[in-house]
Motif scaffolding. Structure first.
Motif, PDB file in Angstrom:
ATOM      1  N   SER A 328       0.819  -1.215   0.000  1.00 18.38           N
ATOM      2  CA  SER A 328       0.000   0.000   0.000  1.00 18.38           C
ATOM      3  C   SER A 328       0.855   1.269   0.000  1.00 18.38           C
ATOM      4  O   SER A 328       0.464   2.265   0.595  1.00 18.38           O
ATOM      5  CB  SER A 328      -0.933  -0.003   1.218  1.00 18.38           C
ATOM      6  N   ASP A 329       1.991   1.211  -0.636  1.00 19.34           N
ATOM      7  CA  ASP A 329       2.867   2.377  -0.721  1.00 19.34           C
ATOM      8  C   ASP A 329       2.385   3.268  -1.867  1.00 19.34           C
ATOM      9  O   ASP A 329       2.409   2.872  -3.037  1.00 19.34           O
ATOM     10  CB  ASP A 329       4.311   1.950  -0.962  1.00 19.34           C
ATOM     11  N   GLU A 330       1.942   4.478  -1.530  1.00 18.16           N
ATOM     12  CA  GLU A 330       1.407   5.378  -2.548  1.00 18.16           C
ATOM     13  C   GLU A 330       2.502   5.898  -3.478  1.00 18.16           C
ATOM     14  O   GLU A 330       2.211   6.325  -4.594  1.00 18.16           O
ATOM     15  CB  GLU A 330       0.703   6.568  -1.879  1.00 18.16           C
ATOM     16  N   ARG A 331       3.755   5.869  -3.052  1.00 20.06           N
ATOM     17  CA  ARG A 331       4.854   6.331  -3.903  1.00 20.06           C
ATOM     18  C   ARG A 331       5.236   5.299  -4.947  1.00 20.06           C
ATOM     19  O   ARG A 331       5.873   5.635  -5.945  1.00 20.06           O
ATOM     20  CB  ARG A 331       6.067   6.676  -3.044  1.00 20.06           C
ATOM     21  N   ASP A 332       4.880   4.032  -4.712  1.00 24.33           N
ATOM     22  CA  ASP A 332       5.188   2.959  -5.656  1.00 24.33           C
ATOM     23  C   ASP A 332       3.950   2.087  -5.806  1.00 24.33           C
ATOM     24  O   ASP A 332       3.664   1.243  -4.961  1.00 24.33           O
ATOM     25  CB  ASP A 332       6.379   2.129  -5.164  1.00 24.33           C
ATOM     26  N   LYS A 333       3.227   2.300  -6.889  1.00 27.75           N
ATOM     27  CA  LYS A 333       1.963   1.587  -7.086  1.00 27.75           C
ATOM     28  C   LYS A 333       2.154   0.142  -7.523  1.00 27.75           C
ATOM     29  O   LYS A 333       1.175  -0.592  -7.651  1.00 27.75           O
ATOM     30  CB  LYS A 333       1.115   2.332  -8.124  1.00 27.75           C
ATOM     31  N   TYR A 334       3.402  -0.255  -7.779  1.00 25.79           N
ATOM     32  CA  TYR A 334       3.671  -1.629  -8.199  1.00 25.79           C
ATOM     33  C   TYR A 334       4.344  -2.445  -7.102  1.00 25.79           C
ATOM     34  O   TYR A 334       4.735  -3.581  -7.326  1.00 25.79           O
ATOM     35  CB  TYR A 334       4.552  -1.633  -9.454  1.00 25.79           C
ATOM     36  N   LEU A 335       4.477  -1.881  -5.909  1.00 28.64           N
ATOM     37  CA  LEU A 335       5.114  -2.576  -4.801  1.00 28.64           C
ATOM     38  C   LEU A 335       4.082  -3.464  -4.096  1.00 28.64           C
ATOM     39  O   LEU A 335       3.176  -2.976  -3.425  1.00 28.64           O
ATOM     40  CB  LEU A 335       5.701  -1.574  -3.818  1.00 28.64           C
ATOM     41  N   GLY A 336       4.199  -4.776  -4.288  1.00 28.57           N
ATOM     42  CA  GLY A 336       3.283  -5.723  -3.650  1.00 28.57           C
ATOM     43  C   GLY A 336       1.888  -5.732  -4.233  1.00 28.57           C
ATOM     44  O   GLY A 336       0.970  -6.319  -3.641  1.00 28.57           O
ATOM     45  N   ARG A 337       1.700  -5.113  -5.400  1.00 27.80           N
ATOM     46  CA  ARG A 337       0.382  -5.085  -6.028  1.00 27.80           C
ATOM     47  C   ARG A 337       0.526  -4.829  -7.525  1.00 27.80           C
ATOM     48  O   ARG A 337       1.560  -4.365  -8.000  1.00 27.80           O
ATOM     49  CB  ARG A 337      -0.497  -4.007  -5.393  1.00 27.80           C
ATOM     50  N   VAL A 338      -0.551  -5.097  -8.250  1.00 28.82           N
ATOM     51  CA  VAL A 338      -0.569  -4.871  -9.691  1.00 28.82           C
ATOM     52  C   VAL A 338      -2.017  -4.661 -10.121  1.00 28.82           C
ATOM     53  O   VAL A 338      -2.937  -5.232  -9.533  1.00 28.82           O
ATOM     54  CB  VAL A 338       0.074  -6.056 -10.451  1.00 28.82           C
ATOM     55  N   THR A 339      -2.217  -3.828 -11.118  1.00 33.45           N
ATOM     56  CA  THR A 339      -3.551  -3.528 -11.633  1.00 33.45           C
ATOM     57  C   THR A 339      -3.574  -3.814 -13.131  1.00 33.45           C
ATOM     58  O   THR A 339      -2.632  -3.472 -13.852  1.00 33.45           O
ATOM     59  CB  THR A 339      -3.920  -2.052 -11.379  1.00 33.45           C
ATOM     60  N   PHE A 340      -4.672  -4.430 -13.604  1.00 32.46           N
ATOM     61  CA  PHE A 340      -4.835  -4.696 -15.034  1.00 32.46           C
ATOM     62  C   PHE A 340      -6.308  -4.519 -15.405  1.00 32.46           C
ATOM     63  O   PHE A 340      -7.190  -4.502 -14.555  1.00 32.46           O
ATOM     64  CB  PHE A 340      -4.336  -6.109 -15.412  1.00 32.46           C
ATOM     65  N   ARG A 341      -6.544  -4.383 -16.701  1.00 26.77           N
ATOM     66  CA  ARG A 341      -7.896  -4.183 -17.216  1.00 26.77           C
ATOM     67  C   ARG A 341      -8.224  -5.276 -18.222  1.00 26.77           C
ATOM     68  O   ARG A 341      -7.374  -5.653 -19.045  1.00 26.77           O
ATOM     69  CB  ARG A 341      -8.041  -2.810 -17.862  1.00 26.77           C
ATOM     70  N   VAL A 342      -9.468  -5.721 -18.188  1.00 26.88           N
ATOM     71  CA  VAL A 342      -9.939  -6.795 -19.084  1.00 26.88           C
ATOM     72  C   VAL A 342     -11.251  -6.323 -19.731  1.00 26.88           C
ATOM     73  O   VAL A 342     -12.149  -5.851 -19.013  1.00 26.88           O
ATOM     74  CB  VAL A 342     -10.168  -8.113 -18.336  1.00 26.88           C
ATOM     75  N   LYS A 343     -11.320  -6.492 -21.040  1.00 28.55           N
ATOM     76  CA  LYS A 343     -12.564  -6.171 -21.760  1.00 28.55           C
ATOM     77  C   LYS A 343     -12.804  -7.252 -22.808  1.00 28.55           C
ATOM     78  O   LYS A 343     -11.983  -7.426 -23.725  1.00 28.55           O
ATOM     79  CB  LYS A 343     -12.451  -4.799 -22.423  1.00 28.55           C
ATOM     80  N   VAL A 344     -13.890  -7.956 -22.647  1.00 23.03           N
ATOM     81  CA  VAL A 344     -14.222  -9.070 -23.541  1.00 23.03           C
ATOM     82  C   VAL A 344     -15.432  -8.680 -24.378  1.00 23.03           C
ATOM     83  O   VAL A 344     -16.482  -8.295 -23.831  1.00 23.03           O
ATOM     84  CB  VAL A 344     -14.504 -10.358 -22.754  1.00 23.03           C
ATOM     85  N   PHE A 345     -15.275  -8.799 -25.680  1.00 24.61           N
ATOM     86  CA  PHE A 345     -16.370  -8.515 -26.603  1.00 24.61           C
ATOM     87  C   PHE A 345     -17.013  -9.842 -27.021  1.00 24.61           C
ATOM     88  O   PHE A 345     -16.347 -10.872 -27.125  1.00 24.61           O
ATOM     89  CB  PHE A 345     -15.889  -7.783 -27.843  1.00 24.61           C
TER      90      PHE A 345
END
Length: 346
Positions: A328-345
């Motif tokens: 939960s380090d706001e200075r490093d958004k990739y530390l211990g976490r990751v975000t991705f997006r998925v869109k299926v047509f």
């Protein structure tokens, strides 16, 4: 009576001037003669001066011409000297000098610089050798990586967008997952060691580090074995998450991966292995040299999308939880976490 004396008085008065005039004539002549002589002399002097001035001018002209000739000669001599000096600088046949130095001088200079640079090279090699004696081939002396690792998703894309009815759209994602899981094939992993579940695999004293098994079949529906499309053809894609390697990392507690969708209603997901666990037996990692065959533990997330979820972008954030690893380090958004997006047509 009065007139006669007047006449007598006038006559004696008139005669003296005549006598003075007669007396003055020779003097005037002499003066005129002297003036003429002076004029002649002046004329002679003027002629002499003119002649002398002409001679001086002629001398000046001659001197100027001589100076010009001398300057031209000097220029020519300088040009010749430059040509000769340049040739003599390269090689002087009279003294045997090459580039301004004799053979013995060049030899001494070469010997000096040979010794000088030889000493410098020796000192440099010595300092490098001393420094290398303080380093460990397996573990870096100074680690610049963070104590808490980041998370990585596969397929390697921030946004996964495809049409489930068109295989050409999702085949690149599927191929990435197959390439990743090649080293996790059961046939390869059976050659690795069976480790104790829930226990660290400490091997500090062992020269050859063993590798714990992580079979591809543990991912079940997201292993690509029962379904070669990893659920992409059915509109229920699998996303594989792995923890970055950090030498010597031993996470406390029971770390696991937890994913949530950023929307009002929860998104149904299935984790493989169950509960998204990252078992302790895969820690610590000892580096590429000491641990060349090491395989990281994986967690697969299968997104159970419904018809209402199609054609809508789903943003999912996954974190490592249940341990002391930071997420939960706001200075490093990739530390211990990751975000991705998925869109299926559809």
């Amino acid at each position: 009576m009065s007139s006669a004396p007047e006449v007598q008085n006038q006559e004696p008065n008139q005669e003296p001037p005549k006598e003075t005039n007669a007396e003055q004539k020779p003097e005037e002549k002499e003066a005129l003669g002297e003036e003429k002589d002076a004029a002649k002399e002046e004329g002679k002097v003027g002629e002499k001066e003119e002649k002398t001035e002409e001679k001086k001018e002629e001398k000046k002209k001659e001197e100027e011409e001589k100076d010009k000739k001398k300057k031209e000669q000097k220029k020519e001599e300088k040009k010749e000297e430059k040509k000769e000096s340049w040739k003599d600088f390269i090689y002087n046949p009279r003294t045997g000098e090459f580039l301004g130095r004799t053979a013995s001088s060049w030899g001494l200079i070469f010997l000096f610089y040979l010794i000088f640079y030889g000493v410098l090279t020796g000192m440099f090699i010595l300092t490098i050798w001393v420094m290398l004696q303080t380093l460990d081939d397996a573990v870096p002396r100074h680690q610049d990586r963070l104590a808490s690792p980041g998370l990585v998703v596969r397929p390697h894309a921030v946004e996964i967008s495809y049409n489930c009815s068109d295989p050409t759209k999702y085949n690149p994602y599927v191929q990435q997952l197959h390439d990743l899981l090649q080293q996790y094939n059961d046939s390869i992993q059976e050659g690795n060691d069976l480790c104790l579940v829930g226990e660290y695999t400490d091997q500090d004293d062992q020269p050859k580090k063993k590798v714990c098994q992580f079979k591809r079949s543990n991912l079940r529906q997201c292993s690509g074995l029962p379904d070669a499309s990893f659920g992409y053809a059915e509109g229920e894609p699998c996303i594989i998450i792995k923890l970055n390697r950090v030498i010597g990392l031993k996470p406390e507690g029971d770390p696991y991966i937890n994913c949530t969708a950023k929307r009002n209603t929860p998104l149904q997901m299935i984790y493989f292995p169950p509960e998204g666990r990252l078992d302790k037996m895969f820690f610590p990692y000892y580096g590429k040299i000491a641990h060349p065959d090491y395989v990281q533990p994986l967690v697969a997330v299968k997104l159970l999308l419904t018809k209402e979820d199609y054609n809508v972008e789903q943003t999912v954030e996954c974190k490592v939880e249940g341990s002391n690893l930071r997420n939960s380090d706001e200075r490093d958004k990739y530390l211990g976490r990751v975000t991705f997006r998925v869109k299926v047509f559809q």
